[in-house]
Motif scaffolding. Structure first.
Motif, PDB file in Angstrom:
ATOM      1  N   ASP A  18       0.824  -1.213   0.000  1.00 31.28           N
ATOM      2  CA  ASP A  18       0.000   0.000   0.000  1.00 31.28           C
ATOM      3  C   ASP A  18       0.858   1.262   0.000  1.00 31.28           C
ATOM      4  O   ASP A  18       0.574   2.221  -0.726  1.00 31.28           O
ATOM      5  CB  ASP A  18      -0.945   0.004   1.206  1.00 31.28           C
ATOM      6  N   LEU A  19       1.921   1.274   0.804  1.00 32.43           N
ATOM      7  CA  LEU A  19       2.792   2.441   0.862  1.00 32.43           C
ATOM      8  C   LEU A  19       3.537   2.641  -0.452  1.00 32.43           C
ATOM      9  O   LEU A  19       3.592   3.752  -0.986  1.00 32.43           O
ATOM     10  CB  LEU A  19       3.793   2.318   2.010  1.00 32.43           C
ATOM     11  N   ILE A  20       4.088   1.573  -1.003  1.00 33.00           N
ATOM     12  CA  ILE A  20       4.836   1.693  -2.255  1.00 33.00           C
ATOM     13  C   ILE A  20       3.925   2.154  -3.385  1.00 33.00           C
ATOM     14  O   ILE A  20       4.316   2.992  -4.209  1.00 33.00           O
ATOM     15  CB  ILE A  20       5.535   0.361  -2.608  1.00 33.00           C
ATOM     16  N   TYR A  21       2.716   1.661  -3.418  1.00 35.41           N
ATOM     17  CA  TYR A  21       1.774   2.078  -4.462  1.00 35.41           C
ATOM     18  C   TYR A  21       1.484   3.580  -4.346  1.00 35.41           C
ATOM     19  O   TYR A  21       1.504   4.307  -5.346  1.00 35.41           O
ATOM     20  CB  TYR A  21       0.486   1.266  -4.373  1.00 35.41           C
ATOM     21  N   ALA A  22       1.263   4.062  -3.135  1.00 36.87           N
ATOM     22  CA  ALA A  22       1.033   5.497  -2.921  1.00 36.87           C
ATOM     23  C   ALA A  22       2.264   6.303  -3.328  1.00 36.87           C
ATOM     24  O   ALA A  22       2.135   7.369  -3.953  1.00 36.87           O
ATOM     25  CB  ALA A  22       0.677   5.760  -1.456  1.00 36.87           C
ATOM     26  N   GLN A  23       3.446   5.811  -3.006  1.00 40.48           N
ATOM     27  CA  GLN A  23       4.677   6.514  -3.361  1.00 40.48           C
ATOM     28  C   GLN A  23       4.872   6.581  -4.872  1.00 40.48           C
ATOM     29  O   GLN A  23       5.330   7.607  -5.398  1.00 40.48           O
ATOM     30  CB  GLN A  23       5.885   5.844  -2.710  1.00 40.48           C
ATOM     31  N   LEU A  24       4.522   5.526  -5.580  1.00 37.63           N
ATOM     32  CA  LEU A  24       4.648   5.543  -7.039  1.00 37.63           C
ATOM     33  C   LEU A  24       3.795   6.653  -7.652  1.00 37.63           C
ATOM     34  O   LEU A  24       4.254   7.375  -8.541  1.00 37.63           O
ATOM     35  CB  LEU A  24       4.246   4.193  -7.629  1.00 37.63           C
ATOM     36  N   ILE A  83      -2.513  11.541  -2.151  1.00 36.29           N
ATOM     37  CA  ILE A  83      -3.009  11.917  -0.819  1.00 36.29           C
ATOM     38  C   ILE A  83      -4.055  10.915  -0.346  1.00 36.29           C
ATOM     39  O   ILE A  83      -4.020  10.451   0.792  1.00 36.29           O
ATOM     40  CB  ILE A  83      -3.558  13.353  -0.828  1.00 36.29           C
ATOM     41  N   GLU A  84      -4.951  10.567  -1.238  1.00 40.43           N
ATOM     42  CA  GLU A  84      -5.992   9.583  -0.906  1.00 40.43           C
ATOM     43  C   GLU A  84      -5.356   8.245  -0.499  1.00 40.43           C
ATOM     44  O   GLU A  84      -5.751   7.635   0.497  1.00 40.43           O
ATOM     45  CB  GLU A  84      -6.881   9.404  -2.140  1.00 40.43           C
ATOM     46  N   LEU A  85      -4.358   7.799  -1.246  1.00 41.46           N
ATOM     47  CA  LEU A  85      -3.696   6.522  -0.945  1.00 41.46           C
ATOM     48  C   LEU A  85      -2.895   6.590   0.347  1.00 41.46           C
ATOM     49  O   LEU A  85      -2.902   5.641   1.139  1.00 41.46           O
ATOM     50  CB  LEU A  85      -2.806   6.107  -2.116  1.00 41.46           C
ATOM     51  N   TYR A  86      -2.179   7.704   0.580  1.00 40.38           N
ATOM     52  CA  TYR A  86      -1.431   7.860   1.835  1.00 40.38           C
ATOM     53  C   TYR A  86      -2.385   7.847   3.034  1.00 40.38           C
ATOM     54  O   TYR A  86      -2.089   7.236   4.061  1.00 40.38           O
ATOM     55  CB  TYR A  86      -0.619   9.150   1.837  1.00 40.38           C
ATOM     56  N   GLU A  87      -3.490   8.543   2.914  1.00 37.60           N
ATOM     57  CA  GLU A  87      -4.464   8.570   4.017  1.00 37.60           C
ATOM     58  C   GLU A  87      -5.022   7.178   4.284  1.00 37.60           C
ATOM     59  O   GLU A  87      -5.275   6.817   5.432  1.00 37.60           O
ATOM     60  CB  GLU A  87      -5.572   9.574   3.716  1.00 37.60           C
ATOM     61  N   LYS A  88      -5.189   6.395   3.234  1.00 37.72           N
ATOM     62  CA  LYS A  88      -5.667   5.020   3.418  1.00 37.72           C
ATOM     63  C   LYS A  88      -4.612   4.172   4.133  1.00 37.72           C
ATOM     64  O   LYS A  88      -4.935   3.348   4.988  1.00 37.72           O
ATOM     65  CB  LYS A  88      -6.026   4.407   2.067  1.00 37.72           C
ATOM     66  N   VAL A  89      -3.332   4.378   3.803  1.00 35.06           N
ATOM     67  CA  VAL A  89      -2.246   3.668   4.499  1.00 35.06           C
ATOM     68  C   VAL A  89      -2.279   4.032   5.979  1.00 35.06           C
ATOM     69  O   VAL A  89      -2.166   3.159   6.848  1.00 35.06           O
ATOM     70  CB  VAL A  89      -0.869   4.017   3.882  1.00 35.06           C
ATOM     71  N   ILE A  90      -2.440   5.319   6.278  1.00 38.85           N
ATOM     72  CA  ILE A  90      -2.475   5.776   7.668  1.00 38.85           C
ATOM     73  C   ILE A  90      -3.651   5.152   8.405  1.00 38.85           C
ATOM     74  O   ILE A  90      -3.528   4.725   9.558  1.00 38.85           O
ATOM     75  CB  ILE A  90      -2.538   7.322   7.715  1.00 38.85           C
ATOM     76  N   GLU A  91      -4.777   5.040   7.735  1.00 33.30           N
ATOM     77  CA  GLU A  91      -5.984   4.463   8.355  1.00 33.30           C
ATOM     78  C   GLU A  91      -5.857   2.957   8.545  1.00 33.30           C
ATOM     79  O   GLU A  91      -6.114   2.432   9.628  1.00 33.30           O
ATOM     80  CB  GLU A  91      -7.196   4.780   7.466  1.00 33.30           C
ATOM     81  N   LEU A  92      -5.441   2.246   7.488  1.00 33.64           N
ATOM     82  CA  LEU A  92      -5.397   0.779   7.541  1.00 33.64           C
ATOM     83  C   LEU A  92      -4.235   0.237   8.370  1.00 33.64           C
ATOM     84  O   LEU A  92      -4.324  -0.863   8.908  1.00 33.64           O
ATOM     85  CB  LEU A  92      -5.302   0.201   6.126  1.00 33.64           C
ATOM     86  N   HIS A  93      -3.152   0.986   8.443  1.00 32.22           N
ATOM     87  CA  HIS A  93      -1.943   0.474   9.086  1.00 32.22           C
ATOM     88  C   HIS A  93      -1.488   1.399  10.212  1.00 32.22           C
ATOM     89  O   HIS A  93      -0.294   1.654  10.380  1.00 32.22           O
ATOM     90  CB  HIS A  93      -0.840   0.289   8.038  1.00 32.22           C
ATOM     91  N   ALA A  94      -2.442   1.897  10.981  1.00 33.56           N
ATOM     92  CA  ALA A  94      -2.146   2.840  12.068  1.00 33.56           C
ATOM     93  C   ALA A  94      -1.133   2.250  13.045  1.00 33.56           C
ATOM     94  O   ALA A  94      -1.177   1.067  13.376  1.00 33.56           O
ATOM     95  CB  ALA A  94      -3.429   3.198  12.811  1.00 33.56           C
ATOM     96  N   GLY A  95      -0.190   3.099  13.481  1.00 37.27           N
ATOM     97  CA  GLY A  95       0.795   2.681  14.466  1.00 37.27           C
ATOM     98  C   GLY A  95       1.938   1.854  13.905  1.00 37.27           C
ATOM     99  O   GLY A  95       2.715   1.285  14.658  1.00 37.27           O
ATOM    100  N   THR A  96       2.063   1.786  12.592  1.00 32.97           N
ATOM    101  CA  THR A  96       3.131   0.997  11.971  1.00 32.97           C
ATOM    102  C   THR A  96       4.132   1.931  11.286  1.00 32.97           C
ATOM    103  O   THR A  96       3.851   3.107  11.068  1.00 32.97           O
ATOM    104  CB  THR A  96       2.556   0.035  10.908  1.00 32.97           C
ATOM    105  N   PRO A  97       5.293   1.411  10.915  1.00 31.75           N
ATOM    106  CA  PRO A  97       6.247   2.230  10.162  1.00 31.75           C
ATOM    107  C   PRO A  97       5.679   2.724   8.828  1.00 31.75           C
ATOM    108  O   PRO A  97       6.031   3.799   8.361  1.00 31.75           O
ATOM    109  CB  PRO A  97       7.435   1.293   9.925  1.00 31.75           C
ATOM    110  N   TRP A  98       4.779   1.966   8.223  1.00 31.35           N
ATOM    111  CA  TRP A  98       4.186   2.379   6.946  1.00 31.35           C
ATOM    112  C   TRP A  98       3.297   3.598   7.147  1.00 31.35           C
ATOM    113  O   TRP A  98       3.314   4.524   6.341  1.00 31.35           O
ATOM    114  CB  TRP A  98       3.411   1.220   6.322  1.00 31.35           C
ATOM    115  N   SER A  99       2.568   3.619   8.226  1.00 29.35           N
ATOM    116  CA  SER A  99       1.732   4.767   8.549  1.00 29.35           C
ATOM    117  C   SER A  99       2.592   5.995   8.826  1.00 29.35           C
ATOM    118  O   SER A  99       2.289   7.102   8.368  1.00 29.35           O
ATOM    119  CB  SER A  99       0.862   4.443   9.770  1.00 29.35           C
ATOM    120  N   GLU A 100       3.676   5.800   9.562  1.00 24.67           N
ATOM    121  CA  GLU A 100       4.594   6.902   9.867  1.00 24.67           C
ATOM    122  C   GLU A 100       5.207   7.476   8.593  1.00 24.67           C
ATOM    123  O   GLU A 100       5.286   8.680   8.412  1.00 24.67           O
ATOM    124  CB  GLU A 100       5.690   6.418  10.814  1.00 24.67           C
TER     125      GLU A 100
END
Length: 137
Positions: A18-24, A83-100
């Motif tokens: 999810d994070l890599i996809y948002a970064q791309l 932004i939409e994808l990053y926010e989804k990473v933050i929501e789905l993976h809260a408290g993880t390095p990916w969210s950070e």
């Protein structure tokens, strides 16, 4: 690739995907902004002094991030999606390095600008002084 993501059971790999996809998507926008920042600079170069106090000299130019966009008409759709994808990473993976990391990417902005780089000249080492040995680890 999305099909494999849906089948993945490990939350760690899901977060990574999810994070890599948002970064791309975000870096597609940053590529446009990179080119636009260079074009703006070429058309209207910033005038800066060749030296700065106390003894720093202009050694070159660097690109750095900023929130203001230079090519919004092209990059904005990519930015909105990222932004939409990053926010989804933050929501789905809260408290993880990916969210950070997703939070850091959002705070960094998507624009670019050219800035001067100043450095002090290297220290003069008096002759006869032995160099500092490299430590053995």
């Amino acid at each position: 690739a999305h099909e494999l993501r849906r089948k993945e059971l490990n939350a760690r790999w899901q977060g990574n995907y999810d994070l890599i996809y948002a970064q791309l998507i975000a870096y597609q926008a940053r590529v446009y902004e990179y080119g636009a920042a260079l074009e703006v600079f070429i058309r209207n170069p910033t005038q800066v002094p060749l030296t700065q106090a106390p003894n720093r000299r202009l050694v070159g130019w660097d690109l750095t991030g900023r929130t203001t966009l230079s090519a919004a008409q092209v990059s904005q759709p990519y930015i909105d999606r990222a932004i939409e994808l990053y926010e989804k990473v933050i929501e789905l993976h809260a408290g993880t390095p990916w969210s950070e990391r997703a939070t850091q990417e959002l705070q960094r902005g998507f624009g670019m600008t050219v800035v001067p780089v100043y450095r002090a000249p290297p220290r003069n080492v008096p002759s006869g002084v032995p160099p500092v040995p490299i430590p053995k680890l």
